[in-house]
Design a protein around this motif. Structure first.
Motif, PDB file in Angstrom:
ATOM      1  N   ALA A  19      67.143  -3.580   3.139  1.00 48.78           N
ATOM      2  CA  ALA A  19      67.914  -4.518   4.155  1.00 48.78           C
ATOM      3  C   ALA A  19      66.852  -5.285   4.720  1.00 48.78           C
ATOM      4  O   ALA A  19      66.982  -6.358   5.477  1.00 48.78           O
ATOM      5  N   LYS A  20      65.732  -4.760   4.755  1.00 45.65           N
ATOM      6  CA  LYS A  20      64.635  -5.352   5.841  1.00 45.65           C
ATOM      7  C   LYS A  20      63.320  -5.633   4.836  1.00 45.65           C
ATOM      8  O   LYS A  20      63.187  -4.985   4.072  1.00 45.65           O
ATOM      9  N   ASP A  21      62.597  -6.583   5.315  1.00 44.77           N
ATOM     10  CA  ASP A  21      61.270  -7.010   4.717  1.00 44.77           C
ATOM     11  C   ASP A  21      61.374  -7.143   3.015  1.00 44.77           C
ATOM     12  O   ASP A  21      60.615  -6.803   2.450  1.00 44.77           O
ATOM     13  N   THR A  22      62.353  -8.055   2.778  1.00 41.89           N
ATOM     14  CA  THR A  22      62.302  -8.094   1.202  1.00 41.89           C
ATOM     15  C   THR A  22      61.293  -9.669   1.251  1.00 41.89           C
ATOM     16  O   THR A  22      60.893 -10.065   1.946  1.00 41.89           O
ATOM     17  N   LYS A  23      60.995  -9.669  -0.297  1.00 44.75           N
ATOM     18  CA  LYS A  23      60.176 -10.651  -0.658  1.00 44.75           C
ATOM     19  C   LYS A  23      60.487 -11.870   0.008  1.00 44.75           C
ATOM     20  O   LYS A  23      59.554 -12.676   0.417  1.00 44.75           O
ATOM     21  N   PRO A  24      61.441 -12.486  -0.448  1.00 46.10           N
ATOM     22  CA  PRO A  24      62.116 -13.794   0.181  1.00 46.10           C
ATOM     23  C   PRO A  24      61.851 -14.195   1.570  1.00 46.10           C
ATOM     24  O   PRO A  24      61.402 -15.201   2.023  1.00 46.10           O
ATOM     25  N   GLU A  25      62.206 -12.868   2.425  1.00 42.78           N
ATOM     26  CA  GLU A  25      62.366 -12.970   3.975  1.00 42.78           C
ATOM     27  C   GLU A  25      60.966 -13.184   4.250  1.00 42.78           C
ATOM     28  O   GLU A  25      60.620 -13.692   5.347  1.00 42.78           O
ATOM     29  N   LEU A  26      59.863 -12.227   3.754  1.00 49.36           N
ATOM     30  CA  LEU A  26      58.462 -12.171   4.112  1.00 49.36           C
ATOM     31  C   LEU A  26      57.953 -13.935   3.954  1.00 49.36           C
ATOM     32  O   LEU A  26      57.329 -14.111   4.863  1.00 49.36           O
ATOM     33  N   ILE A  27      58.228 -14.333   2.874  1.00 49.67           N
ATOM     34  CA  ILE A  27      57.829 -15.871   2.535  1.00 49.67           C
ATOM     35  C   ILE A  27      58.304 -16.584   3.572  1.00 49.67           C
ATOM     36  O   ILE A  27      57.511 -17.388   4.060  1.00 49.67           O
ATOM     37  N   LEU A  41      62.808 -10.554  14.893  1.00 49.39           N
ATOM     38  CA  LEU A  41      63.401  -9.958  13.831  1.00 49.39           C
ATOM     39  C   LEU A  41      64.343  -8.938  14.108  1.00 49.39           C
ATOM     40  O   LEU A  41      64.412  -8.292  14.902  1.00 49.39           O
ATOM     41  N   HIS A  42      65.508  -9.196  13.242  1.00 51.19           N
ATOM     42  CA  HIS A  42      66.478  -8.101  13.028  1.00 51.19           C
ATOM     43  C   HIS A  42      67.097  -7.886  14.445  1.00 51.19           C
ATOM     44  O   HIS A  42      67.237  -6.798  14.726  1.00 51.19           O
ATOM     45  N   ARG A  43      67.783  -8.838  15.192  1.00 52.70           N
ATOM     46  CA  ARG A  43      68.270  -8.467  16.554  1.00 52.70           C
ATOM     47  C   ARG A  43      69.636  -7.791  16.207  1.00 52.70           C
ATOM     48  O   ARG A  43      70.548  -8.271  15.828  1.00 52.70           O
ATOM     49  N   LYS A  44      69.666  -6.558  16.786  1.00 55.77           N
ATOM     50  CA  LYS A  44      70.754  -5.770  16.727  1.00 55.77           C
ATOM     51  C   LYS A  44      71.890  -6.153  17.710  1.00 55.77           C
ATOM     52  O   LYS A  44      73.160  -5.672  17.561  1.00 55.77           O
ATOM     53  N   ASP A  45      71.502  -7.018  18.656  1.00 61.98           N
ATOM     54  CA  ASP A  45      72.492  -7.403  19.827  1.00 61.98           C
ATOM     55  C   ASP A  45      73.283  -8.506  19.129  1.00 61.98           C
ATOM     56  O   ASP A  45      74.371  -9.071  19.871  1.00 61.98           O
ATOM     57  N   LEU A  46      73.060  -9.183  18.173  1.00 64.65           N
ATOM     58  CA  LEU A  46      73.798 -10.351  17.734  1.00 64.65           C
ATOM     59  C   LEU A  46      74.543  -9.718  16.379  1.00 64.65           C
ATOM     60  O   LEU A  46      74.321  -8.814  15.762  1.00 64.65           O
ATOM     61  N   ASP A  51      68.065 -11.811  10.128  1.00 63.10           N
ATOM     62  CA  ASP A  51      66.809 -11.500   9.752  1.00 63.10           C
ATOM     63  C   ASP A  51      66.096 -12.127  10.679  1.00 63.10           C
ATOM     64  O   ASP A  51      64.915 -11.430  11.271  1.00 63.10           O
ATOM     65  N   LEU A  52      66.082 -13.443  11.007  1.00 62.44           N
ATOM     66  CA  LEU A  52      65.289 -14.107  11.813  1.00 62.44           C
ATOM     67  C   LEU A  52      66.219 -15.017  13.034  1.00 62.44           C
ATOM     68  O   LEU A  52      67.029 -15.428  12.820  1.00 62.44           O
ATOM     69  N   VAL A  53      65.451 -14.834  14.228  1.00 64.56           N
ATOM     70  CA  VAL A  53      66.324 -15.359  15.390  1.00 64.56           C
ATOM     71  C   VAL A  53      65.119 -16.273  16.265  1.00 64.56           C
ATOM     72  O   VAL A  53      63.962 -15.634  16.488  1.00 64.56           O
ATOM     73  N   PHE A  54      65.673 -17.320  16.280  1.00 64.39           N
ATOM     74  CA  PHE A  54      64.637 -18.356  17.165  1.00 64.39           C
ATOM     75  C   PHE A  54      65.136 -18.554  18.650  1.00 64.39           C
ATOM     76  O   PHE A  54      65.912 -19.550  18.610  1.00 64.39           O
ATOM     77  N   PRO A  55      64.875 -17.714  19.567  1.00 66.12           N
ATOM     78  CA  PRO A  55      65.399 -17.827  20.663  1.00 66.12           C
ATOM     79  C   PRO A  55      65.118 -18.923  21.548  1.00 66.12           C
ATOM     80  O   PRO A  55      65.993 -19.482  22.158  1.00 66.12           O
ATOM     81  N   SER A  56      64.176 -19.642  21.448  1.00 63.57           N
ATOM     82  CA  SER A  56      63.854 -20.858  22.434  1.00 63.57           C
ATOM     83  C   SER A  56      64.368 -22.011  21.920  1.00 63.57           C
ATOM     84  O   SER A  56      64.852 -22.830  22.472  1.00 63.57           O
TER      85      SER A  56
END
Length: 59
Positions: A19-27, A41-46, A51-56
């Protein structure tokens, strides 16, 4: 829909899928970091635990 695999075989197959840190995700993470994008990474509150969250940028 009928499953072709037994319950044990399906369980073993699903257990092997990461579920986490797969090869495509790391790229994608490396590219985003090189471009200067900062992310969390992997925000559980959303919903859906992205996988990725850009808060700014609220993405």
């Amino acid at each position: 829909m009928t499953d072709r695999l037994s319950k044990e075989a399906r369980s073993a197959l699903m257990r092997s899928i990461r579920a986490k840190d797969t090869k495509p995700e790391l790229i994608v993470r490396r590219i985003a970091h090189r471009l200067g994008a900062r992310f969390r990474l992997h925000r559980k509150d959303l919903p859906g635990t992205p996988d990725l969250v850009f808060p700014s940028r609220r993405l």
